[in-house]
Design an enzyme around this catalytic site. Structure first.
Site, PDB file in Angstrom:
ATOM      1  N   LYS A   1      12.949 -14.239 -11.131  1.00  0.00           N
ATOM      2  CA  LYS A   1      12.562 -13.164 -12.058  1.00  0.00           C
ATOM      3  C   LYS A   1      11.565 -13.700 -13.077  1.00  0.00           C
ATOM      4  O   LYS A   1      10.562 -13.068 -13.377  1.00  0.00           O
ATOM      5  CB  LYS A   1      13.785 -12.592 -12.801  1.00  0.00           C
ATOM      6  CG  LYS A   1      14.774 -11.793 -11.999  1.00  0.00           C
ATOM      7  CD  LYS A   1      14.293 -10.466 -11.479  1.00  0.00           C
ATOM      8  CE  LYS A   1      13.653 -10.601 -10.149  1.00  0.00           C
ATOM      9  NZ  LYS A   1      14.298 -10.168  -8.976  1.00  0.00           N
TER      10      LYS A   1
ATOM     11  N   ARG B   1       3.987  -0.203  -4.746  1.00  0.00           N
ATOM     12  CA  ARG B   1       3.677  -0.772  -3.442  1.00  0.00           C
ATOM     13  C   ARG B   1       2.349  -1.539  -3.433  1.00  0.00           C
ATOM     14  O   ARG B   1       2.003  -2.186  -2.445  1.00  0.00           O
ATOM     15  CB  ARG B   1       3.623   0.337  -2.390  1.00  0.00           C
ATOM     16  CG  ARG B   1       4.897   1.132  -2.287  1.00  0.00           C
ATOM     17  CD  ARG B   1       4.780   2.227  -1.265  1.00  0.00           C
ATOM     18  NE  ARG B   1       4.591   1.662   0.055  1.00  0.00           N
ATOM     19  CZ  ARG B   1       5.585   1.280   0.853  1.00  0.00           C
ATOM     20  NH1 ARG B   1       6.824   1.413   0.458  1.00  0.00           N
ATOM     21  NH2 ARG B   1       5.336   0.782   2.041  1.00  0.00           N
TER      22      ARG B   1
ATOM     23  N   GLU C   1       8.140 -14.278 -11.384  1.00  0.00           N
ATOM     24  CA  GLU C   1       7.344 -13.158 -10.888  1.00  0.00           C
ATOM     25  C   GLU C   1       6.862 -12.207 -11.968  1.00  0.00           C
ATOM     26  O   GLU C   1       5.809 -11.625 -11.819  1.00  0.00           O
ATOM     27  CB  GLU C   1       8.012 -12.428  -9.719  1.00  0.00           C
ATOM     28  CG  GLU C   1       9.313 -11.778  -9.981  1.00  0.00           C
ATOM     29  CD  GLU C   1       9.916 -11.135  -8.714  1.00  0.00           C
ATOM     30  OE1 GLU C   1       9.243 -10.997  -7.687  1.00  0.00           O
ATOM     31  OE2 GLU C   1      11.097 -10.764  -8.773  1.00  0.00           O
TER      32      GLU C   1
ATOM     33  N   TRP D   1      -2.608  -2.669  -1.784  1.00  0.00           N
ATOM     34  CA  TRP D   1      -2.251  -4.070  -1.950  1.00  0.00           C
ATOM     35  C   TRP D   1      -3.113  -4.807  -0.933  1.00  0.00           C
ATOM     36  O   TRP D   1      -2.917  -4.668   0.275  1.00  0.00           O
ATOM     37  CB  TRP D   1      -0.767  -4.282  -1.676  1.00  0.00           C
ATOM     38  CG  TRP D   1      -0.287  -5.655  -2.008  1.00  0.00           C
ATOM     39  CD1 TRP D   1       0.083  -6.121  -3.236  1.00  0.00           C
ATOM     40  CD2 TRP D   1      -0.104  -6.750  -1.097  1.00  0.00           C
ATOM     41  NE1 TRP D   1       0.485  -7.435  -3.140  1.00  0.00           N
ATOM     42  CE2 TRP D   1       0.371  -7.846  -1.843  1.00  0.00           C
ATOM     43  CE3 TRP D   1      -0.297  -6.906   0.273  1.00  0.00           C
ATOM     44  CZ2 TRP D   1       0.658  -9.079  -1.274  1.00  0.00           C
ATOM     45  CZ3 TRP D   1      -0.023  -8.133   0.841  1.00  0.00           C
ATOM     46  CH2 TRP D   1       0.455  -9.210   0.079  1.00  0.00           C
TER      47      TRP D   1
ATOM     48  N   HIS E   1      18.614 -36.270  -9.387  1.00  0.00           N
ATOM     49  CA  HIS E   1      18.016 -37.049  -8.299  1.00  0.00           C
ATOM     50  C   HIS E   1      16.498 -36.870  -8.241  1.00  0.00           C
ATOM     51  O   HIS E   1      15.915 -36.953  -7.163  1.00  0.00           O
ATOM     52  CB  HIS E   1      18.651 -36.661  -6.962  1.00  0.00           C
ATOM     53  CG  HIS E   1      20.095 -37.034  -6.864  1.00  0.00           C
ATOM     54  ND1 HIS E   1      20.527 -38.325  -6.639  1.00  0.00           N
ATOM     55  CD2 HIS E   1      21.225 -36.301  -7.025  1.00  0.00           C
ATOM     56  CE1 HIS E   1      21.851 -38.362  -6.621  1.00  0.00           C
ATOM     57  NE2 HIS E   1      22.309 -37.134  -6.873  1.00  0.00           N
TER      58      HIS E   1
ATOM     59  N   GLU F   1      17.899 -16.649  -8.486  1.00  0.00           N
ATOM     60  CA  GLU F   1      17.438 -15.293  -8.782  1.00  0.00           C
ATOM     61  C   GLU F   1      16.856 -15.222 -10.200  1.00  0.00           C
ATOM     62  O   GLU F   1      15.825 -14.591 -10.428  1.00  0.00           O
ATOM     63  CB  GLU F   1      18.594 -14.301  -8.585  1.00  0.00           C
ATOM     64  CG  GLU F   1      18.298 -12.865  -8.981  1.00  0.00           C
ATOM     65  CD  GLU F   1      17.119 -12.233  -8.247  1.00  0.00           C
ATOM     66  OE1 GLU F   1      16.560 -12.834  -7.322  1.00  0.00           O
ATOM     67  OE2 GLU F   1      16.731 -11.124  -8.649  1.00  0.00           O
TER      68      GLU F   1
ATOM     69  N   LYS G   1       6.110  -4.316  -4.008  1.00  0.00           N
ATOM     70  CA  LYS G   1       7.568  -4.216  -3.883  1.00  0.00           C
ATOM     71  C   LYS G   1       8.027  -4.336  -2.436  1.00  0.00           C
ATOM     72  O   LYS G   1       9.031  -4.951  -2.140  1.00  0.00           O
ATOM     73  CB  LYS G   1       8.052  -2.886  -4.454  1.00  0.00           C
ATOM     74  CG  LYS G   1       9.556  -2.803  -4.423  1.00  0.00           C
ATOM     75  CD  LYS G   1      10.094  -2.021  -5.554  1.00  0.00           C
ATOM     76  CE  LYS G   1      11.591  -2.179  -5.671  1.00  0.00           C
ATOM     77  NZ  LYS G   1      12.003  -3.464  -6.243  1.00  0.00           N
TER      78      LYS G   1
ATOM     79  N   CYS H   1       0.836  -1.183   0.000  1.00  0.00           N
ATOM     80  CA  CYS H   1       0.000   0.000   0.000  1.00  0.00           C
ATOM     81  C   CYS H   1       0.878   1.243   0.000  1.00  0.00           C
ATOM     82  O   CYS H   1       1.867   1.313   0.721  1.00  0.00           O
ATOM     83  CB  CYS H   1      -0.952   0.098   1.186  1.00  0.00           C
ATOM     84  SG  CYS H   1      -2.141  -1.230   1.276  1.00  0.00           S
TER      85      CYS H   1
ATOM     86  N   ASN I   1      -1.498   2.090   5.777  1.00  0.00           N
ATOM     87  CA  ASN I   1      -0.633   1.017   5.289  1.00  0.00           C
ATOM     88  C   ASN I   1      -0.210   0.220   6.506  1.00  0.00           C
ATOM     89  O   ASN I   1       0.312   0.790   7.466  1.00  0.00           O
ATOM     90  CB  ASN I   1       0.601   1.615   4.587  1.00  0.00           C
ATOM     91  CG  ASN I   1       1.666   0.578   4.293  1.00  0.00           C
ATOM     92  OD1 ASN I   1       1.349  -0.589   4.055  1.00  0.00           O
ATOM     93  ND2 ASN I   1       2.913   0.986   4.308  1.00  0.00           N
ATOM     94  N   GLY I   2      -0.437  -1.096   6.467  1.00  0.00           N
ATOM     95  CA  GLY I   2      -0.061  -1.937   7.605  1.00  0.00           C
ATOM     96  C   GLY I   2      -1.177  -2.905   7.914  1.00  0.00           C
ATOM     97  O   GLY I   2      -2.107  -3.095   7.115  1.00  0.00           O
TER      98      GLY I   2
HETATM   99  O1  M6R Z   1      12.968  -4.757   0.263  1.00  0.00           O
HETATM  100  P1  M6R Z   1      13.566  -6.117   0.420  1.00  0.00           P
HETATM  101  O2  M6R Z   1      14.882  -6.270  -0.270  1.00  0.00           O
HETATM  102  O3  M6R Z   1      13.672  -6.529   1.873  1.00  0.00           O
HETATM  103  O4  M6R Z   1      12.532  -7.094  -0.259  1.00  0.00           O
HETATM  104  C1  M6R Z   1      12.677  -8.487  -0.200  1.00  0.00           C
HETATM  105  C2  M6R Z   1      11.765  -9.200  -1.174  1.00  0.00           C
HETATM  106  O5  M6R Z   1      10.433  -8.934  -0.886  1.00  0.00           O
HETATM  107  C3  M6R Z   1      12.044  -8.805  -2.629  1.00  0.00           C
HETATM  108  O6  M6R Z   1      13.376  -9.029  -2.973  1.00  0.00           O
HETATM  109  C4  M6R Z   1      11.130  -9.617  -3.570  1.00  0.00           C
HETATM  110  O7  M6R Z   1      11.506 -10.955  -3.589  1.00  0.00           O
HETATM  111  C5  M6R Z   1      11.135  -9.012  -4.986  1.00  0.00           C
HETATM  112  N1  M6R Z   1       9.851  -9.223  -5.579  1.00  0.00           N
HETATM  113  C6  M6R Z   1      12.144  -9.622  -5.857  1.00  0.00           C
HETATM  114  O8  M6R Z   1      12.076  -9.224  -7.189  1.00  0.00           O
END
Ligand code: M6R
Length: 608
Positions: free
Chosen positions: A484, A29, A487, A76, A503, A480, A603, A2, A102-103
């Site tokens: 990507k 956000r 997501e 969100w 395995h 990683e 994010k 949010c 937000n929260g």
């Molecule tokens: O702000 P942060 O680095 O603590 O966030 C951690 C994860 O939420 C963040 O890296 C998330 O996995 C992203 N969507 C990755 O692209």
């Protein structure tokens, strides 16, 4: 999760447009719904709708809203699905008090039941809606003024919150309060801002005031006043000038923030290298002296800590584990005064990570962090901070902050190697020389791999599942890369240690199944060839991220993506991930998806 923003401005034109401009910068956000409250003719006017800003802006005529004061929210969803009713702002029964939040309010059920029994009518399923009703109730029942009622409400709330309150009863000010959710002020002679994050007002001011937990703010044309809402003491905090430039929060000619941020990596990494931070040595020394070390992070940041784990084990010769922050409970029994915890985070606001470090601190651990956002919650809980200096990252998928996080892990690792003597003078100097070359290697990698990854993406986009295989330090690169692809392109992608794939997972391989190998010319090279053969024999279509001129693997794989020579093991995790970022980006684009705003994601994950 949010985004919230409030503006108090001197003139009464275009407040809706101004709020929308800020909300666009916060949409990373959350983008389930958007809403604004203003005051017009002494009345609170709320406009809200489900959907992203671009989808609802015309329908709601948000740009046309006038007034001198407004609050806005981009959601969100947590409590209640995305819908108009569940969109913020929420109001009290008399429609005099509007709140954005937000929260997560943990005691919302009991507070809501009490308010319902007192006759309050709720329109939504959110936890937030109880806040305006509770303020209203306290004003009626206890004869409190608006400010005192908000302060009492903040004290009663359990959980996390950044709230902004606007009311027709006091139409010249916004009240805010926060605990564990981010909130900052932007100070400008004509326009005052409160917001979840600095990009919301960066094009208007670089003067920022950071707010701490349990603080309450009165924001008006005349300035801001901060008090602690527990002990009611006044807080004197002057603005500081943030070094981020307004254009950093704009696309700068790129179609998406994600692509811009991939291309920014040579300069963001160079910034990190250029800025010498005194905390680096302190962090390296403390880690070297500690008995136990746990690196804590979530998502992409967790993958960067695997580099840290590797290097601390190698150079400090001590037990060290990279722990997923939400799984911290399993190591909590091991934490004591001789423990270092090292959280790594882009936002500095990830709740899983914050909760873990809070517990570790209580148990006596020292907190040394690597964080991008200056002044964020994690930095305030830390004994030492190494900043990533990657600038604002708007794309939901982390790219430039991942490479900065990984670089910071190498930075700490090399210093530990020097302190421990595991790296002799010559080795250390050579390692530093290669370290300093990373920005230019990343630049060359982008130039060489962009067109090719775009071509591969047209094939990848038709796939529903894939493997990413790596060994040693580049298992993290595989993880990683797969994250990507998942997501932003919504293609199921599983990262596996290449040697382990035989395995079990190999059973999934069939004709034309995509397998991406991260295979630099290091000690894992020979064994990677074995893994590639196993997959090819079973019909897989193979993509290799390999060292330039590596004929052996180059001739085996269908597509070879070459990385400049001379970086085996030493920091391969940084350039080798870059084509995987591009591959995911172009695959998403080929599928007509929005890489900057992938479904269901936010994010900054500020809930547990
Ligand atoms: O702000 P942060 O680095 O603590 O966030 C951690 C994860 O939420 C963040 O890296 C998330 O996995 C992203 N969507 C990755 O692209």
């Amino acid at each position: 999760m949010c985004g919230i923003v409030g503006i108090v401005q001197r003139d009464s034109t275009k407040i809706g447009k101004n709020i929308i401009d800020s909300l666009r910068k916060l949409e990373y956000r959350g983008y389930d719904s958007v809403g604004i409250a203003t005051i017009d003719n002494d009345q609170v006017v709320v406009s809200k709708e489900q959907g992203k800003i671009t989808e609802v802006i015309d329908k709601m005529q948000l740009d046309d809203l006038h007034g001198k004061i407004a609050i806005g929210h981009t959601r969100w969803a947590t409590h209640g699905p995305p819908s108009k009713e569940n969109s913020h702002p929420h109001t009290d029964c008399k429609n005099e008090i509007a709140v954005i939040h937000n929260g997560i309010i943990e005691n919302f059920q009991s507070l809501k039941e009490e308010l319902v029994s007192q006759g309050h009518e709720f329109q939504s399923e959110t936890d937030t809606e109880l806040i305006p009703h509770l303020i209203e109730q306290l004003m009626q029942e206890k004869q409190m003024n608006l400010k005192d009622a908000i302060i009492h409400t903040a004290r009663k709330l359990e959980g996390t919150f950044a709230i902004c309150v606007l009311s027709s009863l006091e139409p010249d000010r916004i009240y805010c309060a926060k605990r564990d959710s981010p909130l900052v002020l932007g100070i400008n002679a004509d326009r005052m801002f409160c917001a979840s994050d600095i990009p919301a007002f960066l094009s208007h001011t670089q003067q920022v005031v950071l707010l701490h937990d349990e603080e309450f703010v009165t924001l008006s044309h005349d300035g801001y006043e901060i008090i602690n809402f527990r002990d009611m003491k006044k807080v004197n905090r002057k603005p500081y000038i943030v070094s981020w430039k307004p254009e950093m929060a704009q696309k700068g000619g790129f179609p998406h923030f994600m692509l811009k941020e991939i291309h920014e990596q040579p300069s963001s990494l160079a910034d990190y290298i250029r800025i010498k931070q005194p905390s680096l040595n302190k962090i390296a020394e403390k880690i070297y002296d500690a008995k136990k070390v746990f690196l804590l992070a979530a998502g992409t940041a967790h993958y960067s800590t695997l580099t840290g784990e590797n290097l601390i084990r190698k150079y400090a010769k001590k037990a060290c584990s990279a722990i997923i922050a939400s799984e911290y409970d399993s190591v909590s029994p091991l934490i004591d005064e001789e423990t270092i915890v090292l959280p790594v985070s882009q936002s500095g606001e990830t709740m899983d990570t914050i909760m873990a470090i809070k517990d570790a601190k209580k148990l006596g651990a020292k907190v040394l962090s690597a964080v991008n956002v200056i002044g964020s919650s994690i930095t305030r809980h830390s004994d030492e901070v190494l900043y990533l200096y990657a600038g604002p990252e708007i794309g939901v998928a982390a790219t430039k902050t991942y490479t900065a996080q990984t670089l910071s892990m190498w930075d700490i690792g090399l210093e530990i190697g020097k302190i421990s003597g595991e790296l002799g003078n010559n080795e250390y100097n050579e390692a530093r020389r290669l370290f300093n070359e990373i920005p230019s290697v990343v630049k060359q990698t982008i130039v060489r791999s962009e067109a090719l990854t775009n071509r591969i993406a047209s094939w990848f986009a038709k796939k529903s599942s894939s493997f990413y295989l790596g060994r040693g330090v580049n298992l993290q690169t595989a993880k990683e890369g797969a994250l990507k692809m998942k997501e932003i392109a919504y293609i199921h992608s599983e990262a596996y240690p290449a040697g382990e794939s035989k395995h079990g997972p190999i059973a999934l391989i069939e004709e034309d199944y995509p397998v991406v190998f991260i295979a630099p010319e290091d000690q894992t090279h020979k064994r990677m060839i074995g893994s590639i053969m196993e997959m090819k024999t079973r019909g897989a279509t193979t993509i290799g991220v390999i060292e330039e001129g590596d004929k052996e693997i180059g001739e085996l794989v269908k597509w070879k993506i070459e990385i400049p020579k001379g970086y085996s093991e030493m920091i391969t995790t940084i350039p080798y991930v870059v084509p995987l970022q591009l591959l995911a980006y172009y695959t998403a684009v080929r599928k007509n998806l929005s890489p900057d705003m992938p479904r269901n994601l936010s994010k900054s994950v500020t809930v547990l």
